[in-house]
Design a protein around this motif. Structure first.
Motif, PDB file in Angstrom:
ATOM      1  N   TYR A   1       0.814  -1.211   0.000  1.00  0.00           N
ATOM      2  CA  TYR A   1       0.000   0.000   0.000  1.00  0.00           C
ATOM      3  C   TYR A   1       0.854   1.270   0.000  1.00  0.00           C
ATOM      4  CZ  TYR A   1      -4.427  -2.433   0.805  1.00  0.00           C
ATOM      5  OH  TYR A   1      -5.538  -3.215   0.666  1.00  0.00           O
ATOM      6  N   LEU A   2       2.162   1.116   0.134  1.00  0.00           N
ATOM      7  CA  LEU A   2       3.025   2.284   0.227  1.00  0.00           C
ATOM      8  C   LEU A   2       2.998   3.122  -1.039  1.00  0.00           C
ATOM      9  CD1 LEU A   2       4.958   3.801   2.040  1.00  0.00           C
ATOM     10  CD2 LEU A   2       6.836   2.411   1.154  1.00  0.00           C
ATOM     11  N   SER A   3       2.936   2.473  -2.212  1.00  0.00           N
ATOM     12  CA  SER A   3       2.909   3.232  -3.462  1.00  0.00           C
ATOM     13  C   SER A   3       1.661   4.109  -3.548  1.00  0.00           C
ATOM     14  CB  SER A   3       2.978   2.289  -4.666  1.00  0.00           C
ATOM     15  OG  SER A   3       1.861   1.421  -4.687  1.00  0.00           O
ATOM     16  N   LYS A   4       0.528   3.575  -3.083  1.00  0.00           N
ATOM     17  CA  LYS A   4      -0.696   4.380  -3.075  1.00  0.00           C
ATOM     18  C   LYS A   4      -0.573   5.532  -2.091  1.00  0.00           C
ATOM     19  CE  LYS A   4      -3.826   0.662  -4.515  1.00  0.00           C
ATOM     20  NZ  LYS A   4      -2.747  -0.268  -4.867  1.00  0.00           N
ATOM     21  N   GLY A   5       0.069   5.264  -0.962  1.00  0.00           N
ATOM     22  CA  GLY A   5       0.304   6.334  -0.004  1.00  0.00           C
ATOM     23  C   GLY A   5       1.177   7.429  -0.589  1.00  0.00           C
ATOM     24  N   LEU A   6       2.220   7.038  -1.346  1.00  0.00           N
ATOM     25  CA  LEU A   6       3.095   8.020  -1.988  1.00  0.00           C
ATOM     26  C   LEU A   6       2.332   8.841  -3.015  1.00  0.00           C
ATOM     27  CD1 LEU A   6       6.361   5.919  -2.503  1.00  0.00           C
ATOM     28  CD2 LEU A   6       5.845   7.572  -0.706  1.00  0.00           C
ATOM     29  N   ALA A   7       1.399   8.201  -3.718  1.00  0.00           N
ATOM     30  CA  ALA A   7       0.580   8.929  -4.688  1.00  0.00           C
ATOM     31  C   ALA A   7      -0.263   9.993  -3.978  1.00  0.00           C
ATOM     32  CB  ALA A   7      -0.319   7.959  -5.449  1.00  0.00           C
ATOM     33  N   LEU A   8      -0.834   9.631  -2.831  1.00  0.00           N
ATOM     34  CA  LEU A   8      -1.620  10.595  -2.060  1.00  0.00           C
ATOM     35  C   LEU A   8      -0.747  11.757  -1.580  1.00  0.00           C
ATOM     36  CD1 LEU A   8      -3.899   8.241   0.081  1.00  0.00           C
ATOM     37  CD2 LEU A   8      -4.530   9.577  -1.937  1.00  0.00           C
ATOM     38  N   ILE A   9       0.469  11.428  -1.152  1.00  0.00           N
ATOM     39  CA  ILE A   9       1.380  12.483  -0.687  1.00  0.00           C
ATOM     40  C   ILE A   9       1.739  13.432  -1.822  1.00  0.00           C
ATOM     41  CG2 ILE A   9       3.724  12.912   0.144  1.00  0.00           C
ATOM     42  CD1 ILE A   9       3.467  10.396   1.853  1.00  0.00           C
TER      43      ILE A   9
ATOM     44  N   VAL B   1       0.181  15.332   7.660  1.00  0.00           N
ATOM     45  CA  VAL B   1      -0.388  14.535   6.567  1.00  0.00           C
ATOM     46  C   VAL B   1       0.594  13.467   6.101  1.00  0.00           C
ATOM     47  CG1 VAL B   1      -1.110  14.607   4.145  1.00  0.00           C
ATOM     48  CG2 VAL B   1      -1.981  16.322   5.756  1.00  0.00           C
ATOM     49  N   ILE B   2       1.859  13.847   5.916  1.00  0.00           N
ATOM     50  CA  ILE B   2       2.856  12.894   5.432  1.00  0.00           C
ATOM     51  C   ILE B   2       3.055  11.755   6.426  1.00  0.00           C
ATOM     52  CG2 ILE B   2       5.316  12.612   4.911  1.00  0.00           C
ATOM     53  CD1 ILE B   2       5.252  15.415   3.686  1.00  0.00           C
ATOM     54  N   VAL B   3       3.196  12.087   7.704  1.00  0.00           N
ATOM     55  CA  VAL B   3       3.383  11.054   8.726  1.00  0.00           C
ATOM     56  C   VAL B   3       2.173  10.131   8.789  1.00  0.00           C
ATOM     57  CG1 VAL B   3       3.611  10.632  11.201  1.00  0.00           C
ATOM     58  CG2 VAL B   3       4.976  12.426  10.116  1.00  0.00           C
ATOM     59  N   THR B   4       0.975  10.720   8.759  1.00  0.00           N
ATOM     60  CA  THR B   4      -0.252   9.922   8.847  1.00  0.00           C
ATOM     61  C   THR B   4      -0.392   8.971   7.673  1.00  0.00           C
ATOM     62  OG1 THR B   4      -1.380  11.699  10.061  1.00  0.00           O
ATOM     63  CG2 THR B   4      -2.770  10.020   9.012  1.00  0.00           C
TER      64      THR B   4
END
Length: 345
Positions: A253-261, A293-296
């Motif tokens: 899920y990290l790639s999706k998190g990076l997209a959100l960031i 936001v980034i940490v969350t």
């Protein structure tokens, strides 16, 4: 712009030079980096980054400290995808594990120089032409879209521009010669595949910078903040690779998190430019909110990955999931030659 004393720049430069020298001496002989060694060095680099961040808080101020911390976390998180590409490059060229640290060490040195140039140019452009923030924001939106829709560009290390340019400058043999980058054949100097690997790693970092530089400029346009945060994140990338390369496929899920960031930073840039160019009534995103936001997002991405593991076999679909196994590339006798040349350092 923050008022940064010259002595703090000096402390940063001395810290980086000394740390690199100690790292080089500690790994002066080619050997495979074990999990314990990687964990210790990861702790060292993170510790240095945190201590320097505390110094920024104390000397430059809270705002600068928050910006530094946010930029460092952002760059650290964006570095996650670098690990997969490094694994793919090492697999393609069948690089023995004991030579991988040497390649990444040189890659880091090149990254420090090129990122410095790119960030200096980016800071100069942003401070002179605020409207360029709209362009950076749009680019980050597009990058986020590519990640979410899995339309990221495929990577073929053997056909990268850096490797093709190297082959035009100097012949590259198929066989390794220990940890050497050049050998003499028939009275001529030729490169070994290890030099091609370095070129591929440097070329990959230039591609990463296209996303990284606009993103970090969305956090701060201060040269000191953006470069020091980038430098400490890059310095720890080698140890992070050896520590997490075999585990990163679990954090799907990290790639999706990076997209959100990236999308969030794109919004921040757009609001910032609108505030300065269109109307001061348009709100800006506070640095503390960016950090939160980034940490969350990072924490939620990792937790979800642990609670909801990827389907079995998913890791095999990721190029270079195992850096120790060949993907495709030079002739198969390269591995045999590498084995023979391991003692030739």
């Amino acid at each position: 712009m923050h008022d940064v004393p010259l002595w703090l720049w000096t402390v940063f430069a001395v810290t980086v030079v000394v740390a690199l020298a100690v790292d080089l001496l500690a790994h002066r002989r080619a050997h495979a980096i074990g999990l314990r060694d990687a964990a210790v060095w990861s702790g060292v680099w993170v510790g240095l980054a945190v201590v320097f961040g505390a110094l920024v808080f104390l000397v430059v101020g809270t705002t600068a400290g928050v910006e530094y911390t946010t930029a460092w976390l952002l760059e650290k998180s964006l570095s996650a995808d670098n690990l997969f590409v490094f694994a793919l490059i090492f697999g393609y060229f069948k690089v023995p594990r004991e030579y991988q640290h040497r390649v990444l060490f040189l890659g880091v040195l090149g990254a420090l120089v090129f990122r410095g140039l790119f960030l200096a140019a980016g800071v100069a452009v942003v401070n002179r032409f605020t409207a360029v923030l709209f362009v950076f924001g749009a680019f980050l939106f597009y990058s986020a879209y590519k990640i979410l829709t899995k339309e990221e560009d495929s990577v073929d290390p053997g056909k990268s521009l850096a490797v093709r340019l190297l082959r035009k400058v100097i012949p590259v043999r198929d066989e390794y010669a220990g940890a050497r980058f050049f050998v003499r054949e028939g009275g001529k100097i030729v490169a070994t595949p290890l030099l091609a690997v370095v070129a591929a790693v440097e070329g990959a970092d230039l591609v990463f910078a296209v996303d990284s530089v606009p993103a970090v400029l969305g956090v701060s346009s201060d040269a000191f903040i953006v470069y020091t945060s980038n430098a400490f994140a890059i310095l720890g990338l080698r140890a992070l690779y050896f520590l997490l390369a075999d585990l990163m496929d679990r954090f799907h899920y990290l790639s999706k998190g990076l997209a959100l960031i990236l999308g969030f930073i794109g919004v921040k840039l757009t609001l910032q430019a609108s505030h300065e160019i269109i109307s001061t009534a348009i709100p800006e995103v506070h640095s503390l909110l960016s950090l939160g936001v980034i940490v969350t997002v990072l924490v939620v991405s990792v937790v979800l990955s642990v609670l909801r593991p990827a389907p079995s076999g998913r890791a095999d679909e990721r190029p270079g999931a195992d850096a120790g196994e060949p993907v495709s590339g030079p002739p198969s006798d390269s591995r045999n030659a590498a084995e023979e040349g391991r003692d030739d350092t």
